[in-house]
Design a protein around this motif. Structure first.
Motif: not given
Length: 262
Positions: A235-261
């Protein structure tokens, strides 16, 4: 000295125990908790999570758990156990949702092929349908027999029923198991957070920086997914889905953590 972190250790143990139970003690559980398509009568909502803890064989679980063992601890050290677990589960869920979307597209595409064949059946069209959707996983004698009896209405109807059976089997019985979506998310996160860490891989005799490894691996998964080789059951697109959601979640956390800091 390398040490396993608590959440990674718990996930490794859980996956191994479930693997032994579902493959050797309660094999019927594999059918219940694997992820079926939304269109299947066997689909249940909990399968979006439970499929992450099922594996089809020793090679399957070894590759996923080895990656968890290698990339997981550094991420858990950085995030803590709670955030690591949330990341693992959310990205695994995201991978399964992308897989479901691609699978829905494939089912719709096959449904069109079934309709086209039903309207204009022929030995050549039958062979092309089987090659497209089954690859080498069919008996060539069936095509040879159809060529010999192409004018036999009963044979023509039998091929139409056979084509419909292939479609129905995909809809009802196609399923996915494995932690690969979540594991590819860990790989993506590792490449983003520790881009210049050099990795020494078993299949590549030279050290390679994590960011390049992620880039090359992601490109391969995209190529393999678009190629849609019928004999490829990964299931190659499941692999890509994991990578895509990782990128989105990391960017969300990065913005959220920066705002709180600030």
């Amino acid at each position: 000295m390398f040490q396993l972190t608590p959440t990674v250790k718990a996930l490794l143990i859980m996956n191994l125990v479930i693997f032994i139970m579902t493959n050797f003690i309660f094999p019927e559980a594999m059918q219940q908790f694997a992820l079926y398509g939304f269109q299947s009568d066997k689909f249940r909502g909990y399968q979006l999570f439970t499929h992450m803890f099922l594996h089809a064989g020793w090679g399957h679980i070894f590759s996923n758990m080895f990656s968890l063992f290698i990339f997981g601890p550094m991420l858990e050290y950085r995030w803590g156990g709670n955030r690591f677990l949330v990341f693992y589960l959310v990205c695994g869920l995201g991978a399964s949702l992308l897989y479901q979307g691609i699978r829905t597209y494939e089912i719709m595409d096959m449904k069109k092929d079934v309709a086209v064949y039903t309207e204009n059946p022929s030995p050549l069209a039958f062979s092309q349908f089987l090659d497209e959707h089954l690859g080498g996983r069919y008996n060539p004698e069936a095509v040879a027999q159809y060529k010999r009896e192409a004018d036999n209405p009963a044979m023509v109807q039998a091929t139409i029923e056979s084509v419909k059976s292939v479609y129905n089997d995909l809809v009802q019985n196609g399923k996915m198991v494995g932690a690969s979506g979540a594991v590819f998310a860990l790989l993506m996160a590792f490449g983003m957070l520790f881009p210049n860490t050099e990795l020494m891989l078993l299949f590549f005799p030279f050290p390679i920086k994590a960011k390049y490894f992620v880039l090359f691996y992601g490109a391969y998964e995209l190529y393999a997914g678009l190629a849609r080789n019928p004999g490829d059951n990964v299931a190659h697109f499941a692999h890509l889905g994991g990578m895509l959601f990782a990128y989105i979640l990391l960017k969300f956390w990065e913005r959220h953590d920066r705002k709180n800091f600030y």
